[in-house]
Design an enzyme around this catalytic site. Structure first.
Site, short mmCIF file in Angstrom:
data_model
loop_
_atom_site.label_atom_id
_atom_site.label_comp_id
_atom_site.label_asym_id
_atom_site.label_seq_id
_atom_site.Cartn_x
_atom_site.Cartn_y
_atom_site.Cartn_z
N ASP A 110 0.85 -1.20 0.00
CA ASP A 110 0.00 0.00 0.00
C ASP A 110 0.88 1.24 0.00
O ASP A 110 1.98 1.23 0.56
CB ASP A 110 -0.92 0.02 1.22
N ASN A 126 -5.53 -4.71 -6.87
CA ASN A 126 -6.72 -4.33 -6.10
C ASN A 126 -6.74 -2.84 -5.75
O ASN A 126 -7.78 -2.28 -5.43
CB ASN A 126 -6.74 -5.19 -4.82
N TYR A 164 -14.28 5.91 -12.44
CA TYR A 164 -14.56 4.57 -11.91
C TYR A 164 -14.93 3.63 -13.06
O TYR A 164 -14.39 2.52 -13.18
CB TYR A 164 -15.68 4.63 -10.86
N LYS A 224 -12.40 0.57 -14.39
CA LYS A 224 -12.87 -0.81 -14.23
C LYS A 224 -13.06 -1.49 -15.60
O LYS A 224 -12.73 -2.67 -15.75
CB LYS A 224 -14.15 -0.85 -13.41
N1 LIG Z 1 -15.62 -1.63 -1.60
C1 LIG Z 1 -16.50 -1.89 -2.58
O1 LIG Z 1 -17.70 -1.80 -2.40
C2 LIG Z 1 -15.99 -2.34 -3.92
C3 LIG Z 1 -16.89 -2.85 -4.87
C4 LIG Z 1 -16.42 -3.26 -6.11
C5 LIG Z 1 -15.08 -3.15 -6.40
N2 LIG Z 1 -14.23 -2.63 -5.46
C6 LIG Z 1 -12.83 -2.53 -5.80
O2 LIG Z 1 -12.09 -3.30 -4.86
C7 LIG Z 1 -10.81 -2.70 -4.67
C8 LIG Z 1 -10.61 -2.44 -3.18
O3 LIG Z 1 -11.65 -1.62 -2.71
P1 LIG Z 1 -11.69 -1.10 -1.21
O4 LIG Z 1 -13.09 -0.78 -0.90
O5 LIG Z 1 -10.94 -2.04 -0.33
O6 LIG Z 1 -10.88 0.27 -1.35
P2 LIG Z 1 -10.04 1.06 -0.26
O7 LIG Z 1 -10.09 2.50 -0.65
O8 LIG Z 1 -10.46 0.66 1.13
O9 LIG Z 1 -8.56 0.51 -0.50
C9 LIG Z 1 -7.77 0.92 -1.58
C10 LIG Z 1 -6.34 0.95 -1.11
O10 LIG Z 1 -5.49 1.30 -2.22
C11 LIG Z 1 -4.43 2.08 -1.70
N3 LIG Z 1 -3.77 2.87 -2.73
C12 LIG Z 1 -4.20 4.02 -3.29
N4 LIG Z 1 -3.28 4.51 -4.13
C13 LIG Z 1 -2.23 3.64 -4.11
C14 LIG Z 1 -0.97 3.62 -4.75
N5 LIG Z 1 -0.60 4.60 -5.59
N6 LIG Z 1 -0.13 2.60 -4.49
C15 LIG Z 1 -0.49 1.60 -3.62
N7 LIG Z 1 -1.68 1.58 -2.98
C16 LIG Z 1 -2.53 2.59 -3.22
C17 LIG Z 1 -5.11 2.97 -0.66
O11 LIG Z 1 -4.16 3.52 0.26
C18 LIG Z 1 -6.09 2.00 -0.01
O12 LIG Z 1 -5.56 1.38 1.16
C19 LIG Z 1 -10.82 -1.43 -5.50
O13 LIG Z 1 -10.22 -1.69 -6.75
C20 LIG Z 1 -12.28 -1.13 -5.65
O14 LIG Z 1 -12.57 -0.32 -6.75
C21 LIG Z 1 -14.65 -2.24 -4.23
#
Ligand SMILES: NC(=O)c1ccc[n+]([C@@H]2O[C@H](COP(=O)([O-])OP(=O)(O)OC[C@H]3O[C@@H](n4cnc5c(N)ncnc54)[C@H](O)[C@@H]3O)[C@@H](O)[C@H]2O)c1
Length: 290
Positions: free
Chosen positions: A54, A108, A201, A205
């Site tokens: 992260d 992710n 978004y 995706k």
């Molecule tokens: N939460 C949902 O409802 C949901 C639904 C569908 C898809 N998703 C996808 O699942 C994945 C995770 O979602 P989430 O809810 O855990 O998101 P989140 O925001 O909780 O976690 C994303 C993480 O990515 C890290 N990040 C951001 N920029 C970065 C970089 N440059 N280098 C390394 N790390 C970096 C952030 O610090 C964060 O910890 C995402 O791709 C999201 O789009 C989430």
């Protein structure tokens, strides 16, 4: 390397064995976030070492500590900004020196712009297409798409050299369908002030699904598979009005539990999915079938 005769290799002895990840090393970007930790729990439970990567090292450390609480010694945290090629290359060198292999990459990480409250752009209106800030566009693409490309560029060859590996790109149901902007409406706001799901978004995706297909064919002969998962939204204490509106769009009439994608991830990154590549597995409570 696959057998060029076209004849399948030996099948796993049992279903349980097919899911076993003992000895494998899994890189999970965005490992400090909500779902990154859950992906780590999934692979750690099956015996892999989860590397929670992260940009926010403190978040990754907290998540790794939680995973180690459940599966001792199965998670480590690494700080890395995946938008910087030299940082991803340094991460690879560090991991190969420490663990000698990388078997799984889960792309992710996301910038995840929230529909509300981007302080940089000031209030809800920033998300509308007409006002969408170029720097937010660039940053979202940089993390979600360029970061996934860079991680694949750096870790894919490690897997190809080993003759096996799996890449899993975390897309979304909104990589397949348009956001329903009625979900995000706020009472009392003028039409041109209504917040919307950011355009990035959908673009990130859908782009990840294209990247998945490209990677799947690119390294297929080297034993590297690439798939995408298209999850629906996860319940995380959202506003009850929003939940009610969303429920009407989902046949199962609810968001996912936070643990509800773990088995899907386990399937996609293990030999259980050994004949699957270039696919998008939709796990969305049925939203995209309506
Ligand atoms: N939460 C949902 O409802 C949901 C639904 C569908 C898809 N998703 C996808 O699942 C994945 C995770 O979602 P989430 O809810 O855990 O998101 P989140 O925001 O909780 O976690 C994303 C993480 O990515 C890290 N990040 C951001 N920029 C970065 C970089 N440059 N280098 C390394 N790390 C970096 C952030 O610090 C964060 O910890 C995402 O791709 C999201 O789009 C989430």
């Amino acid at each position: 390397m696959p057998d060029p005769s076209g004849v399948p290799g030996p099948a796993p002895a049992s279903v349980r064995e097919a899911f076993d990840l003992s000895g494998r090393v899994a890189v999970i970007t965005g490992g400090g976030g909500l779902l990154g930790r859950k992906h780590a729990e999934a692979v750690a439970e099956l015996g892999a070492l989860a590397i929670l990567v992260d940009v926010d090292l403190a978040r990754a450390e907290t998540a790794a500590e939680a995973v180690n609480g459940l599966y001792p010694g199965r998670a480590v945290a690494r700080g890395c900004d995946i938008t910087r090629p030299e940082a991803v290359e340094a991460l690879r060198d560090d991991l190969l020196a420490a663990h000698g292999r990388v078997d799984i990459l889960i792309n992710n990480a996301a910038n995840n712009p929230k529909v509300e409250g981007n302080p940089k752009a000031g209030g809800g209106q920033w998300s509308r297409l007409e006002a969408f800030p170029l720097d937010v566009w660039n940053q979202d693409i940089a993390v979600g798409l360029t970061g996934a490309f860079l991680c694949a560029r750096v870790f894919g060859p490690v897997m190809a050299a080993a003759g096996r590996g799996v890449i899993l790109n975390v897309a979304s149901d909104l990589g397949l369908i348009a956001p329903d902007q009625r979900l995000y409406r706020k009472a009392g706001l003028a039409e041109d002030e209504q917040p919307v799901k950011p355009v990035t978004y959908s673009v990130v995706k859908a782009g990840l699904i294209g990247l998945t297909r490209y990677l799947a064919t690119y390294w297929a002969e080297r034993g590297v598979r690439a798939n995408a998962v298209a999850p629906g939204g996860v319940h995380a204490g959202q506003d009850p009005d929003f939940l009610g509106r969303l429920a009407h769009l989902i046949p199962l009439a609810r968001m996912a539990h936070q643990d509800e994608y773990k088995a899907t991830v386990a399937y996609l990154v293990s030999d259980a999915s050994s004949y699957m590549t270039g696919a998008v597995l939709t796990v969305d409570g049925g939203r995209t079938c309506w």
